[in-house]
Design a protein around this motif. Sequence first.
Motif, PDB file in Angstrom:
ATOM      1  N   PRO A  16      -0.022  30.392 -26.443  1.00 31.56           N
ATOM      2  CA  PRO A  16      -0.637  29.128 -26.035  1.00 31.56           C
ATOM      3  C   PRO A  16      -1.431  29.214 -24.731  1.00 31.56           C
ATOM      4  O   PRO A  16      -2.137  28.281 -24.390  1.00 31.56           O
ATOM      5  N   TYR A  17      -1.324  30.311 -23.989  1.00 31.49           N
ATOM      6  CA  TYR A  17      -1.980  30.421 -22.694  1.00 31.49           C
ATOM      7  C   TYR A  17      -3.193  31.339 -22.763  1.00 31.49           C
ATOM      8  O   TYR A  17      -3.170  32.376 -23.404  1.00 31.49           O
ATOM      9  N   LYS A  24      -7.169  29.064 -15.900  1.00 27.36           N
ATOM     10  CA  LYS A  24      -6.182  29.257 -16.958  1.00 27.36           C
ATOM     11  C   LYS A  24      -5.995  27.933 -17.683  1.00 27.36           C
ATOM     12  O   LYS A  24      -6.274  26.863 -17.148  1.00 27.36           O
ATOM     13  N   ALA A  25      -5.514  28.030 -18.910  1.00 30.56           N
ATOM     14  CA  ALA A  25      -5.329  26.834 -19.727  1.00 30.56           C
ATOM     15  C   ALA A  25      -4.160  27.022 -20.672  1.00 30.56           C
ATOM     16  O   ALA A  25      -3.960  28.101 -21.222  1.00 30.56           O
ATOM     17  N   ARG A  35      -8.969  22.766 -27.564  1.00 31.44           N
ATOM     18  CA  ARG A  35      -8.756  24.189 -27.273  1.00 31.44           C
ATOM     19  C   ARG A  35     -10.094  24.882 -27.109  1.00 31.44           C
ATOM     20  O   ARG A  35     -10.270  25.712 -26.215  1.00 31.44           O
ATOM     21  N   THR A  36     -11.044  24.533 -27.968  1.00 33.59           N
ATOM     22  CA  THR A  36     -12.382  25.108 -27.881  1.00 33.59           C
ATOM     23  C   THR A  36     -13.015  24.783 -26.538  1.00 33.59           C
ATOM     24  O   THR A  36     -13.563  25.661 -25.861  1.00 33.59           O
ATOM     25  N   LEU A  42     -13.355  28.387 -19.641  1.00 33.86           N
ATOM     26  CA  LEU A  42     -12.852  29.652 -19.088  1.00 33.86           C
ATOM     27  C   LEU A  42     -13.832  30.812 -19.261  1.00 33.86           C
ATOM     28  O   LEU A  42     -13.665  31.848 -18.637  1.00 33.86           O
ATOM     29  N   ALA A  43     -14.827  30.633 -20.102  1.00 28.33           N
ATOM     30  CA  ALA A  43     -15.798  31.704 -20.348  1.00 28.33           C
ATOM     31  C   ALA A  43     -16.759  31.848 -19.169  1.00 28.33           C
ATOM     32  O   ALA A  43     -16.939  30.927 -18.370  1.00 28.33           O
TER      33      ALA A  43
END
Length: 68
Positions: A16-17, A24-25, A35-36, A42-43
């Motif tokens: 999940p991380y 971080k997510a 999530r996307t 984060l990219a």
Amino acid sequence: MTDYFNISDKIKRSDPYSRSEYGKANLKGKPTWQRTEMLIILAHPDYRDDLIKETEKMKIWTRTNKRF
């Protein structure tokens, strides 16, 4: 799909991380579009627009989801 980041593979993983140099997510329990969104944030900034375009093609992302 781009070679540098296969977002559909990461969305389906059981971990999940997600972590990167941009943060971080916790992806657990989030809907696919959220999530996307978290993974795009984060990219690397150079790749974010390409990732958004690809997820729009996959019908995961819509412009109404874009918050960053």
